[in-house]
Structures are given as C-alpha cells and as structure tokens.
Design an enzyme around this catalytic site. Structure first.
Site, PDB file in Angstrom:
ATOM      1  N   GLU A 169      -4.955  -3.028   3.961  1.00 19.75           N
ATOM      2  CA  GLU A 169      -4.676  -3.700   5.231  1.00 19.75           C
ATOM      3  C   GLU A 169      -5.802  -4.643   5.646  1.00 19.75           C
ATOM      4  O   GLU A 169      -5.681  -5.402   6.595  1.00 19.75           O
ATOM      5  CB  GLU A 169      -4.485  -2.648   6.342  1.00 19.75           C
ATOM      6  CG  GLU A 169      -3.215  -1.817   6.231  1.00 19.75           C
ATOM      7  CD  GLU A 169      -3.348  -0.626   5.292  1.00 19.75           C
ATOM      8  OE1 GLU A 169      -4.264  -0.621   4.429  1.00 19.75           O
ATOM      9  OE2 GLU A 169      -2.526   0.300   5.416  1.00 19.75           O
ATOM     10  N   LYS A 211      -5.906  10.670  -3.595  1.00 23.97           N
ATOM     11  CA  LYS A 211      -6.371   9.489  -4.315  1.00 23.97           C
ATOM     12  C   LYS A 211      -7.040   9.919  -5.610  1.00 23.97           C
ATOM     13  O   LYS A 211      -8.121  10.470  -5.594  1.00 23.97           O
ATOM     14  CB  LYS A 211      -7.317   8.671  -3.449  1.00 23.97           C
ATOM     15  CG  LYS A 211      -7.335   7.227  -3.854  1.00 23.97           C
ATOM     16  CD  LYS A 211      -8.063   6.372  -2.856  1.00 23.97           C
ATOM     17  CE  LYS A 211      -7.637   4.927  -2.983  1.00 23.97           C
ATOM     18  NZ  LYS A 211      -8.465   4.052  -2.176  1.00 23.97           N
ATOM     19  N   TRP A 243      -3.178   6.027  -5.480  1.00 25.97           N
ATOM     20  CA  TRP A 243      -2.568   6.997  -4.579  1.00 25.97           C
ATOM     21  C   TRP A 243      -1.492   7.828  -5.250  1.00 25.97           C
ATOM     22  O   TRP A 243      -0.709   7.324  -6.046  1.00 25.97           O
ATOM     23  CB  TRP A 243      -1.912   6.281  -3.392  1.00 25.97           C
ATOM     24  CG  TRP A 243      -2.866   5.600  -2.470  1.00 25.97           C
ATOM     25  CD1 TRP A 243      -2.974   4.256  -2.270  1.00 25.97           C
ATOM     26  CD2 TRP A 243      -3.836   6.220  -1.616  1.00 25.97           C
ATOM     27  NE1 TRP A 243      -3.950   4.009  -1.337  1.00 25.97           N
ATOM     28  CE2 TRP A 243      -4.491   5.190  -0.919  1.00 25.97           C
ATOM     29  CE3 TRP A 243      -4.200   7.541  -1.367  1.00 25.97           C
ATOM     30  CZ2 TRP A 243      -5.496   5.424   0.009  1.00 25.97           C
ATOM     31  CZ3 TRP A 243      -5.204   7.784  -0.446  1.00 25.97           C
ATOM     32  CH2 TRP A 243      -5.836   6.744   0.233  1.00 25.97           C
ATOM     33  N   THR A 250       0.843  -1.185   0.000  1.00 25.50           N
ATOM     34  CA  THR A 250       0.000   0.000   0.000  1.00 25.50           C
ATOM     35  C   THR A 250       0.879   1.235   0.000  1.00 25.50           C
ATOM     36  O   THR A 250       1.868   1.303   0.727  1.00 25.50           O
ATOM     37  CB  THR A 250      -0.964   0.032   1.201  1.00 25.50           C
ATOM     38  OG1 THR A 250      -1.627   1.288   1.199  1.00 25.50           O
ATOM     39  CG2 THR A 250      -0.259  -0.156   2.536  1.00 25.50           C
TER      40      THR A 250
END
Ligand code: ADP
Length: 555
Positions: A329, A439, A444, A185
C-alpha cells in the site's frame, strides 16, 4: 504556482539515457548474461511503446507482467507507464484461484509472461477461461525460439513484438495522477486487493528513497534487486536506480545463492535488496565457498524483520544492512533503520538494538500509533498500538473494494495492521500484526483460506492455522485440528495436508498438524490465536519440513 510539468517517471529515463548513456543494464537470463546500456534501454522502451500503441493499448489500459527480474521486465517499467498505460505486475507464486481473480479484476488487456512461467499461467487460464477474457494477447519474454508449447492464444515472442518498431516515440505529457502501476496484496483475508500507483506516487517514492535517509542510491552504485519485480516494483529500485543513473543488475529466474554470489563478484554489485530468507542462503553459501564480496557495500533487508544476528554477520563482512519496512500500500518503503549521526559513538550493543528496529520514517511520511481506545500512544518504546500512516506514496484506497476501504483507511490514513512501538528517538519497532496472515520467505499465506480448506474435510470438526517462528522462512504455517468423532486420527493429519497440497502452492502446506480438543475462543466466540501463538512460540515444533525447492523469497 504549479511547476511546469507534473511529477512523472519518464524524465528519469530521459536523463539516464543522456547523462549516463553508457551505464550498463545487466541481466541473467536462461540464455546467459545479457547486457546493454541506458541508451539502448531508452530505444527499446520506445520500441515497446510503439508496439503497445500498434496493439491498440491506450492511456488507462492495464498491461500485466508475470515475470522474474530481467531486462525485458525492466523495459516494461518505463515503456508501459510512459505511454499512459498502467503496468500491473503479477506474483506468479500465488494460487491459481488468486491469479484468475487478479487478471479478471484488473481487466488486463495484454500480458507479458516468462517462458518458465507460461505453463503455470496457461493452467490457471484454461481452468477458468472467463477470468482471462480481457487478455487480448500474450507475449513471451524472449526470442522466437523461447515460445513454449502452451495453450495461451494468441502468443507472440517479445523480440518479434517490439523488434520491427521505431526507436522514436513521442512520449505524451501525463498528469501526475495518471495510474502508472498496480500490484495486488494478499496481506489480509479474502481476495487479494489491488493497489494502484500513480505517476506522482512512484516519482515521490523514488525521490525519497534515493536519499541517504532512504536507500541512499547514487550514480556510482551497482544495484541488484533480488526482491522480485512483482513485489511492489522490486521495492521501487528499478525506478530509483534509473533516477540515480546507476548500473542495474537483474538476477533472472530463480537465482540460487551461488548465482547471486557470482553476480555480486562479476558485476561488482554495491547495493542489493531482498527478504531475510535470501540472505540466510547467501551467508551459508559464503561459508562453504570462497566468494569475493568486497564490492558489496549495503544490503536492504525487509519484508520481514531482519534478525539482529544477520545485521552483525554482515557487519563482520564489511556490508552495512539497511533494515527497511514497507507495505504494498506504500509503494512500498516506509522506514529504514539508519543510525542518527550521534549514535555512531554509542557502544555496539545499543547500536545493534536500534538497527534491528524497523527504523525511522523516510522524509515525506507522517504517522500515528493508535491504541485500542483510539488514543495516540506515547513515544516511549514500550506502549504499543496500530501504526497509521499517510504520505505522497501511500495509497488511500484499494481498487474496487469498498468494504476493505472502510476497514483499512480512515480520514486519509492507512491503518497498517502492524502493531508497533516508537521510542523516544523516533525509531519504530514492529511487535505484532493484527493481519491474520503468515509470511513465509517474504510471501503471504492466508491462514483463513487454509482453515476453510481444512474445515471442508469431513473428519475435521474445527481447525485453525497459525504462523510459528522459523529460522529460515521467518514464519511457517502449523495447523491445529480438532478431529471429528469418527476420525481416523492415525491418518487424518497426512490426509488433510495432501488435500491442501492438491489445492494450493506447495509452500502453503503446513509444516505440522497438531491435534487439539478445541480451538481456544475469545469472549465473542472468535478463534483466539493469541493463546495458541503463545503456547507454540517455539521453533522446535517445526523441524525444517518447509519445502526446499519453493524458496518463495528467492524466486
Ligand atoms: P513487502 O513484503 O514488500 O514489505 P507486503 O505488503 O507484502 O509488502 O507486506 C507488508 C507487511 O510485511 C508489513 O505490514 C509488515 O507486517 C511486514 N513487514 C515488512 N517489512 C518488515 C520488516 N522489516 N520487519 C517486520 N515486518 C515487516
């Protein structure tokens, strides 16, 4: 007493191949539409598993993919973790520097890459060969004639790699805690952080999201994940769809709205999923072209907030939007905004208000909302705080990142960085983000990296970057620059933008550069972006300069 086996992925595939043997897996590829059934799929995953074994891949090794959504990529979803190895899906849209870091950090031993992405990968590899040292072999996702002339060595084609192997494979019995997947991420500052998914995390996520309170997937569905398979396993849908025994449709490399519309029409897709940007494109397309969407029952929209107007528009078309929230996550799904049965009788306004929220947590998760003082906030839909969450498919750590672990986890809770309210019905709504990121179209952009790049310019005294709301991309970066004393104000803006474009993907280029006298600061001297956000919370300053061709969310 424990069950007789652990919670692992393999039984989903085993069952689908036997009980739904002739259900199809359809894939749009460079070569056209390809299709086969679950029985064939099962055989091909066995061939892949044998090929991996022959290539020396062992339990616990990482096998990476740099691929779009297609059947071969799907074969790695069960084929790799089924052997006990770990499938590491890599986002090809990342800057080269991130790709290099990710491959080296994960220690990938074998890497599957799409023909259309091989050149980009080869560029990243040749730029910093050390970072690709662990990779012993590259496999191009196609036939022998699809292998491009790029500097990746050794390079094989997928069909030759798997083709000669037996369709029998003795799938090992694996423990639930065996790492099965991995995804990085970039959701915060610093280097991307690796999240590992164990067999039991993916199993639990699939079981929970298959239910009506999750994504409601059943054997009669035709499921088309548009969300990329490198984005948290396409929100887990390849696993869930298999668990349900439903038909899969994969839209292949860079589908445009017409491709999606064709697939929905021809394959009779009932359920699809992706970020809002994708659906803006589809809605525009169907305004211009005659499209039969009658098979389509539901769309999962997530990754960024689904605008209420979009939910209404799809309702008019007879398509139910399931607004979902999640995180890398969390494997990734946390909440879905389904109405409770008693709300079906509410008037339309109240119903839309609820459905536009991020919704109710999927069964199995627990959460708290914690304010600045460390107290739990009441569920009144007004008071807000940071969402802390835990559950069977929520990770408790990042891979080899102790400093980030300290910051983002506490007592087994994941601190999401999302600032939310919970209303008295239990519906969560995101009102802000503490994560300093932007975003755009579901992908991202690190504002901190852009700021560092800007401030490296001799004529920039100070700079900051914020995300401003944008109709198509949800957010776009805008740079605020304090020019140095001798700066050529006329040209500085273009110069810094060109500099960023040379170093980062095109879609990271800020849409605008605004000169300011100083960056507002907090009492402790940190950049106070809140002040700028409030001042520039206005779509009008970004006039559609976002890059057209790099539709990150649709790719
Ligand atoms: P994904 O893009 O798959 O959701 P990421 O880990 O890249 O996963 O991003 C997670 C973050 O994206 C969340 O913490 C939240 O800030 C934002 N997000 C995800 N879904 C939504 C949503 N439905 N509405 C608003 N923000 C969302």
């Amino acid at each position: 007493m424990p069950g007789s086996t652990d919670q692992t992925l393999r039984p989903f595939c085993w069952r689908a191949a036997r009980m739904f043997a002739d259900r199809e897996i359809v894939s749009r590829t460079h070569a056209g539409i390809e299709r086969y059934d679950y029985a064939t799929y099962d055989n091909r995953t066995a061939q892949l598993a044998n090929a991996l074994e022959k290539a020396g891949i062992e339990r616990g090794d990482r096998v990476a993919t740099v691929c779009w959504n297609h059947h071969r990529h799907f074969e790695t979803y069960f084929g790799v973790p089924g052997t006990g190895a770990q499938l590491h899906t890599i986002n090809p849209l990342l800057p080269d520097e991130h790709l290099q870091y990710i491959v080296a950090n994960a220690d990938d031993r074998l890497l599957f890459v799409d023909p259309s992405l091989a050149e980009k990968l080869a560029g990243a590899a040749s730029d910093d060969p050390g970072s690709f040292e662990s990779v012993e072999r590259f496999v191009v996702m196609g036939e022998a004639d699809s292998v491009p002339d790029v500097d990746l060595d050794p390079l094989t084609d997928y069909e030759s790699f798997v083709g000669e192997h037996s369709t029998d494979y003795d799938w090992p019995r694996l423990p639930g805690e065996q790492p099965a997947g991995m995804c990085y991420t970039s959701g915060t500052t610093g280097k991307p952080k690796g999240v590992e998914y164990t067999q039991e995390m993916l199993w639990a996520h699939a079981m929970a999201t298959m239910t009506p309170q999750g994504l409601d997937i059943d054997a009669d569905d035709v499921v088309m994940p548009v969300v990329p398979m490198f984005h948290v396993n396409a929100w887990g849908m390849p696993f869930t769809t298999t668990a349900a025994g439903a038909k899969h449709v994969y839209p292949g490399p860079s589908p445009d709205p017409a491709d999606l519309a064709d697939l929905i029409e021809e394959e009779e897709v009932t359920l699809t999923a992706g970020v809002p940007t994708v659906w803006i494109g589809l809605l525009e397309h169907i305004e211009e072209e005659e499209v039969d969407l009658s098979s389509l029952e539901r769309i999962v929209i997530g990754g960024s907030a689904a605008p209420e107007s979009m939910i209404r528009r799809f309702d008019d078309l007879g398509v139910e939007v399931m607004h979902a929230w999640g995180m890398t996550e969390m494997s990734p799904i946390g909440s879905v905004s389904h109405l409770k049965p008693e709300m079906e009788d509410w008037d339309a306004e109240r119903r839309y208000e609820k459905r536009a929220k991020q919704g109710l947590m999927v069964p199995g998760l627990e959460f708290n909302v914690i304010d600045d003082a460390g107290e739990k906030v009441p569920w009144d839909g007004e008071e807000f705080g940071e969402l802390w969450i835990r559950g069977p498919w929520v990770t408790t750590e990042y891979y080899e990142r102790p400093e980030a672990n300290e910051e983002d986890f506490e007592d087994g809770w994941l601190k999401t960085g999302d600032i939310v309210t919970i209303d008295s019905d239990g519906y969560m709504e995101i009102v802000d983000r503490t994560k300093d990121v932007i975003k755009s179209g579901g992908e991202w952009i690190s504002s901190v990296e852009l700021e560092n790049a800007l401030m490296a310019h001799n004529d920039v005294a100070e700079a900051t970057v914020i995300g401003v709301p944008h109709e198509r991309w949800q957010e776009r970066p805008v740079a605020f620059v304090v020019p140095g004393a001798n700066a050529d104000r006329e040209n500085l803006g273009e110069e810094v933008l060109d500099m960023i474009e040379a170093e980062y993907p095109k879609w990271w280029r800020p849409d605008d550069v605004v000169y300011i006298d100083e960056v507002p600061k907090t009492a402790t001297g940190k950049f106070d972006k809140k002040v700028l956000r409030e001042e520039y919370d206005d779509e009008s300053i970004v006039e559609g300069e976002a890059p057209e061709e790099a539709a990150p969310g649709t790719d």
